[in-house]
Design a protein around this motif. Structure first.
Motif, PDB file in Angstrom:
ATOM      1  N   VAL A  60      52.388 -94.584   8.601  1.00 37.11           N
ATOM      2  CA  VAL A  60      53.877 -94.727   9.570  1.00 37.11           C
ATOM      3  C   VAL A  60      53.937 -95.614  10.452  1.00 37.11           C
ATOM      4  O   VAL A  60      53.635 -95.084  11.572  1.00 37.11           O
ATOM      5  CB  VAL A  60      52.859 -92.852  10.401  1.00 37.11           C
ATOM      6  CG1 VAL A  60      54.407 -92.297  10.645  1.00 37.11           C
ATOM      7  CG2 VAL A  60      52.260 -92.077   9.439  1.00 37.11           C
ATOM      8  N   GLN A 191      53.803 -81.222   7.552  1.00 42.21           N
ATOM      9  CA  GLN A 191      52.842 -81.670   8.843  1.00 42.21           C
ATOM     10  C   GLN A 191      55.219 -82.494   8.506  1.00 42.21           C
ATOM     11  O   GLN A 191      55.223 -82.008   9.796  1.00 42.21           O
ATOM     12  CB  GLN A 191      52.442 -83.193   7.885  1.00 42.21           C
ATOM     13  CG  GLN A 191      52.532 -83.825   9.044  1.00 42.21           C
ATOM     14  CD  GLN A 191      51.546 -84.904   9.264  1.00 42.21           C
ATOM     15  OE1 GLN A 191      51.290 -86.102   8.916  1.00 42.21           O
ATOM     16  NE2 GLN A 191      49.749 -84.633   9.828  1.00 42.21           N
ATOM     17  N   THR A 192      55.141 -83.075   7.752  1.00 43.63           N
ATOM     18  CA  THR A 192      56.636 -83.072   8.368  1.00 43.63           C
ATOM     19  C   THR A 192      57.888 -82.631   8.586  1.00 43.63           C
ATOM     20  O   THR A 192      58.819 -82.393   9.940  1.00 43.63           O
ATOM     21  CB  THR A 192      57.400 -84.445   7.269  1.00 43.63           C
ATOM     22  OG1 THR A 192      56.637 -85.185   6.629  1.00 43.63           O
ATOM     23  CG2 THR A 192      58.560 -84.745   7.295  1.00 43.63           C
ATOM     24  N   TRP A 195      56.779 -80.956  11.754  1.00 40.46           N
ATOM     25  CA  TRP A 195      57.527 -82.621  13.181  1.00 40.46           C
ATOM     26  C   TRP A 195      59.060 -82.131  12.985  1.00 40.46           C
ATOM     27  O   TRP A 195      60.115 -82.316  14.101  1.00 40.46           O
ATOM     28  CB  TRP A 195      57.774 -83.752  12.290  1.00 40.46           C
ATOM     29  CG  TRP A 195      55.865 -83.733  12.445  1.00 40.46           C
ATOM     30  CD1 TRP A 195      55.037 -83.448  12.963  1.00 40.46           C
ATOM     31  CD2 TRP A 195      55.390 -85.398  12.143  1.00 40.46           C
ATOM     32  NE1 TRP A 195      53.924 -83.901  13.342  1.00 40.46           N
ATOM     33  CE2 TRP A 195      54.119 -85.009  12.677  1.00 40.46           C
ATOM     34  CE3 TRP A 195      55.345 -86.248  11.472  1.00 40.46           C
ATOM     35  CZ2 TRP A 195      53.198 -86.138  11.913  1.00 40.46           C
ATOM     36  CZ3 TRP A 195      54.681 -87.481  10.766  1.00 40.46           C
ATOM     37  CH2 TRP A 195      53.335 -87.028  11.480  1.00 40.46           C
ATOM     38  N   TRP A 299      59.673 -91.281   2.325  1.00 40.88           N
ATOM     39  CA  TRP A 299      60.766 -90.770   2.953  1.00 40.88           C
ATOM     40  C   TRP A 299      62.401 -90.418   2.062  1.00 40.88           C
ATOM     41  O   TRP A 299      62.397 -89.392   2.784  1.00 40.88           O
ATOM     42  CB  TRP A 299      61.630 -92.952   3.246  1.00 40.88           C
ATOM     43  CG  TRP A 299      62.858 -92.857   4.458  1.00 40.88           C
ATOM     44  CD1 TRP A 299      62.926 -92.305   5.698  1.00 40.88           C
ATOM     45  CD2 TRP A 299      64.796 -93.182   4.103  1.00 40.88           C
ATOM     46  NE1 TRP A 299      64.343 -92.167   6.546  1.00 40.88           N
ATOM     47  CE2 TRP A 299      65.449 -92.378   5.854  1.00 40.88           C
ATOM     48  CE3 TRP A 299      64.841 -93.667   2.946  1.00 40.88           C
ATOM     49  CZ2 TRP A 299      65.956 -92.787   5.243  1.00 40.88           C
ATOM     50  CZ3 TRP A 299      66.354 -93.660   2.771  1.00 40.88           C
ATOM     51  CH2 TRP A 299      67.217 -93.108   4.806  1.00 40.88           C
ATOM     52  N   ARG A 302      60.548 -87.433   1.998  1.00 37.56           N
ATOM     53  CA  ARG A 302      60.396 -86.424   2.566  1.00 37.56           C
ATOM     54  C   ARG A 302      62.046 -85.808   3.200  1.00 37.56           C
ATOM     55  O   ARG A 302      61.989 -83.859   3.638  1.00 37.56           O
ATOM     56  CB  ARG A 302      59.987 -86.787   4.079  1.00 37.56           C
ATOM     57  CG  ARG A 302      58.559 -87.495   3.874  1.00 37.56           C
ATOM     58  CD  ARG A 302      58.118 -87.782   5.741  1.00 37.56           C
ATOM     59  NE  ARG A 302      56.614 -88.146   5.053  1.00 37.56           N
ATOM     60  CZ  ARG A 302      56.043 -89.067   4.931  1.00 37.56           C
ATOM     61  NH1 ARG A 302      56.940 -90.552   4.923  1.00 37.56           N
ATOM     62  NH2 ARG A 302      54.903 -89.293   5.023  1.00 37.56           N
ATOM     63  N   SER A 307      62.797 -82.758   4.734  1.00 34.37           N
ATOM     64  CA  SER A 307      63.882 -82.014   6.483  1.00 34.37           C
ATOM     65  C   SER A 307      64.846 -81.482   5.681  1.00 34.37           C
ATOM     66  O   SER A 307      65.190 -80.373   6.595  1.00 34.37           O
ATOM     67  CB  SER A 307      64.315 -83.794   6.509  1.00 34.37           C
ATOM     68  OG  SER A 307      63.503 -84.473   6.903  1.00 34.37           O
TER      69      SER A 307
END
Length: 438
Positions: A60, A191-192, A195, A299, A302, A307
């Motif tokens: 990260v 986890q993402t 967040w 990226w 995710r 997202s």
């Protein structure tokens, strides 16, 4: 719970890796010339057990190293939840008169002469542990750690810097702290997602970094926090670029300039500039090309999974519909998972709805690339199709581990048959009858 002038916050899976860390921190805090309003010293989160090429983008680098280095020359870096030394004073806001009266004796400037085993001290500790003193106070909103978001670290650091506190980012060559990382894809995207939901809770509130933050901190610090707050919305352009150019190509709709059009070079410049700078940042911080490539792949994954689902879950939650509750990221070192991770392979073994979007995108990109190449061979329309063919081929290149997990692998980390079936059906629905026009 403490009257110490300095407080270390640490995740439960992190441990000290350098005995000089405390001494180094005290040098910053005891130097009044360093930063007069120094509130905390943040060390980067670093991890042990990472495989060679960091298949899940485990270091990260942007969040924990690259961005904090840039913010360090402004008002200081954001708080990232672990490896952070706080002045006790920062948790009490600006004036001590506003602290709840019943815990004035725990103020940062008061010296307690009684031993910790004294009955009165133990009674007070039990009282504080129950958190009843917070009722009908501003604790958690103007004092202490800030409530109201799953990313309490981001929210707390943002509020402290809005109050005028500054911070220092310390990045020694030997990591100050080391911890565990998730080693399966489902744990990474879960986890993402957590967040992302937490960031949305801050972004869509009165504490929005652009509106609220701009009144209390400098423009550039405000932009740095906004970069994180709006991070979940990146799923929208990522999703568009993962599907729209490919479906347009299948239906012979050309949405980008021709190679001979001057506007074509603007797209080339933006792509090379963005990816070139990102790759340079990784090399600058002693990472490798392979790690950068895996990081940019994650990226995209995710953006299509965590997202996107975070945006949907956040909207559903605010419509009053029950959603899944808080879940802690699993970091249990399962032997089979560890073996797959050490081999540098992605673990797709568990079926999850979050795997469906990027698996569907991988199939759509592959179909678009094949049909696009056939059309180029048939009528040599490369001038019109070049940009869309490039996007499809770039998507296929990024999705190689997904194709491998769908077709070639036989271990426990291979793609679930349920995910394959659902994604294939969705892909052919999206592609529609475009293949019939060949």
């Amino acid at each position: 719970m403490t009257n110490a002038p300095i407080v270390l916050t640490q995740d439960c899976d992190m441990y000290s890796n350098d005995p000089l860390t405390v001494k180094r921190t005290l040098c910053f805090i005891s130097d009044p010339l360093a930063r007069p309003r120094l509130g905390y010293v943040q060390y980067p989160q670093r991890y042990h057990g990472l495989n060679k090429d960091h298949i899940y983008g485990g270091e990260v680098l942007r969040l924990f190293v690259a961005n904090p280095v840039g913010m360090n020359d402004l008002q200081g870096t954001s708080y990232v939840g672990s490896g952070c030394f706080f002045r006790h004073r920062v948790f009490f806001g600006r004036p001590m008169s506003m602290v709840p009266p019943e815990i004035q004796q725990l103020g940062p400037d008061r010296v307690v002469e009684k031993p910790i085993t004294a009955q009165s001290i133990l009674e007070l500790a039990h009282h504080v542990a129950r958190c009843n003193y917070e009722n009908d106070t501003k604790w958690g909103f103007q004092f202490g750690f800030r409530y109201g978001s799953l990313v309490e670290d981001y929210f707390t650091g943002f509020q402290l810097q809005c109050e005028g506190w500054e911070s220092i980012f310390c990045h020694p060559s030997r990591p100050a702290f080391l911890g565990d990382i998730p080693i399966s894809l489902i744990d990474v995207v879960s986890q993402t997602k957590r967040w992302a939901i937490g960031l949305l809770e801050v972004c869509v509130s009165k504490y929005n970094p652009v509106g609220y933050g701009a009144r209390y901190m400098g423009f550039f610090v405000c932009i740095c926090y906004a970069l994180y707050a709006f991070w979940p919305f990146l799923s929208i352009p990522i999703t568009i670029y993962s599907f729209l150019p490919q479906i347009a190509l299948l239906n012979e709709v050309y949405i980008f300039p021709k190679v001979t059009d001057p506007w074509f070079f603007l797209y080339v410049f933006l792509f090379i500039g963005a990816y070139g700078q990102d790759c340079y940042d990784f090399i600058l911080f002693d990472s490798t090309y392979n790690r950068w490539w895996n990081d940019q792949r994650m990226w995209l994954i995710r953006g299509l999974s965590a997202s996107s689902f975070a945006l949907v879950e956040y909207i559903i939650k605010h419509l009053g519909i029950a959603t899944q509750g808080f879940n802690v990221t699993s970091k249990v070192q399962d032997s089979e998972k560890s073996k797959i991770y050490d081999q540098g392979l992605m673990d797709f073994g568990i079926h999850s709805p979050m795997f469906v979007p990027f698996t569907t995108a991988s199939i759509v990109n592959l179909i678009a690339l094949i049909i696009g190449l056939i059309r180029v061979l048939n009528d040599w329309s490369l001038e019109k199709l070049s940009m869309q063919l490039f996007i499809s081929s770039f998507g296929v290149l990024n999705n190689l581990p997904i194709y491998e997990a769908m077709i070639l692998r036989s271990d426990k980390g291979r793609m679930s048959i349920n995910t394959i079936i659902i994604s294939t059906c969705l892909a052919f629905i999206l592609c529609g009858g475009a293949t019939l026009t060949l």
